[in-house]
Design a protein around this motif. Structure first.
Motif, PDB file in Angstrom:
ATOM      1  N   TRP A  27     -43.195 -30.224 -19.740  1.00  0.00           N
ATOM      2  CA  TRP A  27     -41.744 -30.080 -19.852  1.00  0.00           C
ATOM      3  C   TRP A  27     -41.093 -31.246 -19.113  1.00  0.00           C
ATOM      4  CZ3 TRP A  27     -43.071 -25.330 -16.622  1.00  0.00           C
ATOM      5  CH2 TRP A  27     -43.820 -24.421 -17.382  1.00  0.00           C
ATOM      6  N   TYR A  28     -39.843 -31.530 -19.431  1.00  0.00           N
ATOM      7  CA  TYR A  28     -39.159 -32.635 -18.781  1.00  0.00           C
ATOM      8  C   TYR A  28     -38.824 -32.366 -17.318  1.00  0.00           C
ATOM      9  CZ  TYR A  28     -38.586 -35.499 -22.986  1.00  0.00           C
ATOM     10  OH  TYR A  28     -38.807 -36.292 -24.081  1.00  0.00           O
ATOM     11  N   THR A  29     -39.008 -31.149 -16.850  1.00  0.00           N
ATOM     12  CA  THR A  29     -38.820 -30.887 -15.418  1.00  0.00           C
ATOM     13  C   THR A  29     -40.033 -31.332 -14.601  1.00  0.00           C
ATOM     14  OG1 THR A  29     -39.699 -28.650 -15.675  1.00  0.00           O
ATOM     15  CG2 THR A  29     -37.298 -28.924 -15.803  1.00  0.00           C
ATOM     16  N   ASP A  51     -40.319 -35.073 -28.426  1.00  0.00           N
ATOM     17  CA  ASP A  51     -39.021 -34.781 -29.029  1.00  0.00           C
ATOM     18  C   ASP A  51     -38.008 -34.551 -27.917  1.00  0.00           C
ATOM     19  OD1 ASP A  51     -39.530 -32.178 -28.026  1.00  0.00           O
ATOM     20  OD2 ASP A  51     -40.323 -31.491 -29.950  1.00  0.00           O
ATOM     21  N   GLY A  52     -36.810 -34.241 -28.309  1.00  0.00           N
ATOM     22  CA  GLY A  52     -35.772 -33.860 -27.365  1.00  0.00           C
ATOM     23  C   GLY A  52     -35.043 -32.639 -27.910  1.00  0.00           C
ATOM     24  N   TYR A  53     -34.321 -31.990 -27.033  1.00  0.00           N
ATOM     25  CA  TYR A  53     -33.552 -30.827 -27.473  1.00  0.00           C
ATOM     26  C   TYR A  53     -32.275 -30.718 -26.666  1.00  0.00           C
ATOM     27  CZ  TYR A  53     -34.890 -28.200 -23.268  1.00  0.00           C
ATOM     28  OH  TYR A  53     -35.041 -27.780 -21.980  1.00  0.00           O
ATOM     29  N   ALA A  54     -31.347 -29.942 -27.183  1.00  0.00           N
ATOM     30  CA  ALA A  54     -30.154 -29.551 -26.438  1.00  0.00           C
ATOM     31  C   ALA A  54     -29.893 -28.090 -26.757  1.00  0.00           C
ATOM     32  CB  ALA A  54     -28.953 -30.407 -26.835  1.00  0.00           C
ATOM     33  N   LEU A  55     -29.636 -27.303 -25.738  1.00  0.00           N
ATOM     34  CA  LEU A  55     -29.402 -25.883 -25.966  1.00  0.00           C
ATOM     35  C   LEU A  55     -28.119 -25.653 -26.762  1.00  0.00           C
ATOM     36  CD1 LEU A  55     -30.370 -24.125 -22.597  1.00  0.00           C
ATOM     37  CD2 LEU A  55     -31.728 -24.352 -24.694  1.00  0.00           C
ATOM     38  N   GLY A  56     -28.200 -24.701 -27.666  1.00  0.00           N
ATOM     39  CA  GLY A  56     -27.059 -24.244 -28.438  1.00  0.00           C
ATOM     40  C   GLY A  56     -27.112 -22.734 -28.522  1.00  0.00           C
ATOM     41  N   LEU A  57     -26.402 -22.184 -29.466  1.00  0.00           N
ATOM     42  CA  LEU A  57     -26.374 -20.735 -29.657  1.00  0.00           C
ATOM     43  C   LEU A  57     -26.909 -20.440 -31.050  1.00  0.00           C
ATOM     44  CD1 LEU A  57     -25.433 -18.081 -28.226  1.00  0.00           C
ATOM     45  CD2 LEU A  57     -23.296 -18.316 -29.536  1.00  0.00           C
ATOM     46  N   SER A  94     -24.464 -28.947 -22.743  1.00  0.00           N
ATOM     47  CA  SER A  94     -25.687 -28.476 -23.378  1.00  0.00           C
ATOM     48  C   SER A  94     -26.868 -28.968 -22.552  1.00  0.00           C
ATOM     49  CB  SER A  94     -25.796 -29.015 -24.807  1.00  0.00           C
ATOM     50  OG  SER A  94     -24.820 -28.451 -25.643  1.00  0.00           O
ATOM     51  N   LEU A  95     -27.629 -28.038 -22.012  1.00  0.00           N
ATOM     52  CA  LEU A  95     -28.807 -28.409 -21.244  1.00  0.00           C
ATOM     53  C   LEU A  95     -29.755 -29.169 -22.161  1.00  0.00           C
ATOM     54  CD1 LEU A  95     -30.770 -26.197 -18.752  1.00  0.00           C
ATOM     55  CD2 LEU A  95     -31.957 -27.603 -20.417  1.00  0.00           C
ATOM     56  N   SER A  96     -30.121 -30.369 -21.752  1.00  0.00           N
ATOM     57  CA  SER A  96     -30.944 -31.234 -22.585  1.00  0.00           C
ATOM     58  C   SER A  96     -32.292 -31.472 -21.934  1.00  0.00           C
ATOM     59  CB  SER A  96     -30.245 -32.582 -22.825  1.00  0.00           C
ATOM     60  OG  SER A  96     -31.005 -33.409 -23.668  1.00  0.00           O
ATOM     61  N   GLY A  97     -33.305 -31.411 -22.713  1.00  0.00           N
ATOM     62  CA  GLY A  97     -34.658 -31.640 -22.226  1.00  0.00           C
ATOM     63  C   GLY A  97     -35.557 -31.953 -23.401  1.00  0.00           C
ATOM     64  N   ASN A 118     -21.586 -34.390 -23.115  1.00  0.00           N
ATOM     65  CA  ASN A 118     -22.014 -33.033 -23.459  1.00  0.00           C
ATOM     66  C   ASN A 118     -23.406 -32.720 -22.922  1.00  0.00           C
ATOM     67  OD1 ASN A 118     -23.711 -31.293 -25.556  1.00  0.00           O
ATOM     68  ND2 ASN A 118     -21.610 -30.531 -25.613  1.00  0.00           N
ATOM     69  N   LEU A 119     -24.324 -33.655 -23.035  1.00  0.00           N
ATOM     70  CA  LEU A 119     -25.710 -33.399 -22.633  1.00  0.00           C
ATOM     71  C   LEU A 119     -25.838 -33.421 -21.111  1.00  0.00           C
ATOM     72  CD1 LEU A 119     -27.714 -35.483 -25.257  1.00  0.00           C
ATOM     73  CD2 LEU A 119     -26.998 -33.082 -25.349  1.00  0.00           C
ATOM     74  N   HIS A 120     -26.590 -32.479 -20.594  1.00  0.00           N
ATOM     75  CA  HIS A 120     -26.735 -32.311 -19.143  1.00  0.00           C
ATOM     76  C   HIS A 120     -28.206 -32.051 -18.858  1.00  0.00           C
ATOM     77  CE1 HIS A 120     -26.179 -30.895 -15.078  1.00  0.00           C
ATOM     78  NE2 HIS A 120     -24.864 -30.818 -15.173  1.00  0.00           N
ATOM     79  N   PHE A 121     -28.858 -32.985 -18.156  1.00  0.00           N
ATOM     80  CA  PHE A 121     -30.262 -32.778 -17.824  1.00  0.00           C
ATOM     81  C   PHE A 121     -30.410 -31.678 -16.783  1.00  0.00           C
ATOM     82  CE2 PHE A 121     -30.860 -37.164 -19.521  1.00  0.00           C
ATOM     83  CZ  PHE A 121     -31.814 -36.838 -20.482  1.00  0.00           C
TER      84      PHE A 121
END
Length: 474
Positions: A107-109, A156-162, A323-326, A422-425
């Motif tokens: 994971w990116y963390t 890949d990358g992602y950003a949280l949504g609903l 949007s939490l991005s990772g 918008n993106l927030h690590f």
């Protein structure tokens, strides 16, 4: 098959005209040359930790095709399937005993901790030989680097949504005149919408996680929208910042979802990342926080038809919309040789997960898209982990060719994550430990309506600071 070959050949011809004919000329700009590992005739064994798990027969078949492709240019390379799922409680022992696969996902963390601990290989020189570093998203490259050296590449990358179950919105009468869901734009609207859905359908309007670290992970995104910063950094030292008015307000909101709006599943403390998708996919919950890289979970895994899934922007809070991005990086075992790393990277190129656009890479992208269609998984635009324009154009063409969704159910999400700011690590410090402390508070507020939130958040802050001082602030 004819259609497949024509698309690949068309891409290959266009790319060869656009970016030149020689490997040297094409290097680093979406090369159409086939991967060359530089392993010579030496026998090289790659333990592939990114091999699919046994239950995914179709994915295994696809990877067997990748192995066949690799063998045409790398007859000296043996690929050994070695499925591995990253876990913080077992990783160190595996790394210390040299039992990690050659390449694995995390994971990116985690990269900075793994780099600092000396558990992963420096792949900078191999990447430079392939001219890949300049094609990597700068923010992601920073996460995977230390002192100018690179230790991984993005899958890949992602950003949280609903995520929405469209059928449940229809059942609750929450659709417009064209049948599209009227989704909540703010967290307050989400609470009201979720309450209406539960009242009209008898099922949960929203699935809140409360079982493990994923609960704290999701909560951190809510907290940012309420104006919170959960960890502060000053000159390389980290300070817990959990018990602020903003974070407490966000936790009060979570408590209200349970006790004021009564819109959640029966017991959030039993809900984890996977069960959230079960609830969404089976119609036991109408909304769930999810990302573009997990659309296979409600669909392929839990049988929700693609037409009944929507992914919309994360709701906004009183202090903004983030949007939490990772994402998922590929990293390499410390004891992996240069030849093994190079061969593994060539395999990743054949998968279509590199910045390159060789014929085999295009075939890998196309195979992945066709596999998604066959399994009922939405084929979505790529999240820009790699930034090479030729790669992005090729991927966009393949996505369009294989589209199996109504983009109106997704477009607002993709528009939102492109907005500046918008993106927030994820939080700095020790994110997984932060999530663990937050989850304890979430579990308390959803099981006892008399929970003293400020007191619980103060205790979480004290605990997290102790962890930071012991593990990070040395």
């Amino acid at each position: 098959m004819k259609k497949f070959l024509s698309v690949v050949l068309c891409f290959a011809m266009i790319l060869s005209l656009t970016i030149g004919c020689t490997t040297q000329k094409n290097a680093g700009t979406g090369s159409s040359a086939e991967p060359q590992s530089g392993t010579g005739d030496k026998k090289v064994t790659v333990k592939l930790g990114i091999w699919p798990e046994d239950t995914l027969a179709d994915d295994i078949k696809m990877h067997e095709g990748f192995v066949t492709e690799l063998k045409t240019t790398h007859p000296n390379v043996e690929i050994v399937p070695s499925y591995y799922k990253y876990a913080t409680d077992t990783f160190v022992s595996l790394a210390a005993s040299n039992k990690l696969p050659t390449v694995f996902e995390t994971w990116y963390t985690e990269p900075q901790k793994l780099i600092e601990g000396g558990f992963v290989a420096d792949i900078t020189d191999v990447l430079k030989e392939k001219h890949w570093p300049d094609q990597m998203n700068d923010s992601i490259k920073k996460l995977l680097s230390k002192d100018g050296r690179i230790y991984g590449i993005p899958r890949d990358g992602y950003a949280l949504g609903l995520m929405l179950n469209v059928n449940m919105f229809k059942a609750a009468g929450l659709v417009d005149d064209k049948g599209y869901p009227i989704y909540p734009k703010t967290w307050d609207e989400l609470a009201v919408t979720a309450q209406k859905i539960k009242q009209k359908t008898g099922e949960a309007g929203f699935c809140l996680l409360g079982k493990d670290n994923a609960a704290g992970w999701h909560f951190s995104n809510i907290a940012w929208d309420f104006g919170a910063t959960l960890t502060k950094e000053n000159n390389g030292k980290f300070t817990a910042n959990i018990n602020t008015p903003e974070a407490i307000a966000a936790m009060q909101y979570v408590k209200d979802l349970k006790w004021k709006y009564d819109c959640l599943t029966a017991d959030p403390t039993k809900e984890d990342w996977a069960s959230g998708f079960v609830n969404l996919g089976t119609g036991a919950a109408a909304m769930y926080i999810g990302a573009n890289d997990a659309v296979n979970q409600p669909t392929q895994v839990n049988k929700l038809p693609t037409k009944d899934l929507a992914l919309v922007p994360i709701p906004a809070g009183p202090k903004g919309q983030y949007s939490l991005s990772g994402g998922t990086p590929y990293m390499f075992a410390k004891n992996a040789t240069k030849e093994e790393i190079s061969a593994a990277l060539d395999y990743i190129e054949i998968m279509g997960k590199s910045p390159m656009t060789s014929t085999n890479a295009l075939k890998g992208m196309y195979a992945d898209a066709r596999s998604r269609v066959s399994k009922g998984v939405p084929v979505l635009p790529v999240f820009p982990a790699w930034t090479d324009p030729t790669f992005l154009e090729a991927n966009a063409k393949i996505t369009k060719e294989n589209s199996n969704i109504d983009m109106k159910l997704y477009q607002d999400y993709f528009d939102a994550v492109k907005k500046p700011g918008n993106l927030h690590f994820e939080e700095v410090g020790s994110a997984q430990d932060l999530y663990s402390e937050l989850t304890k508070v979430i579990q308390a507020v959803v099981t006892d309506k008399n929970t003293d939130i400020p007191k619980m958040m103060a205790a979480a802050n004290t605990n997290y600071q102790k962890i930071l001082d012991e593990k990070v602030n040395k």
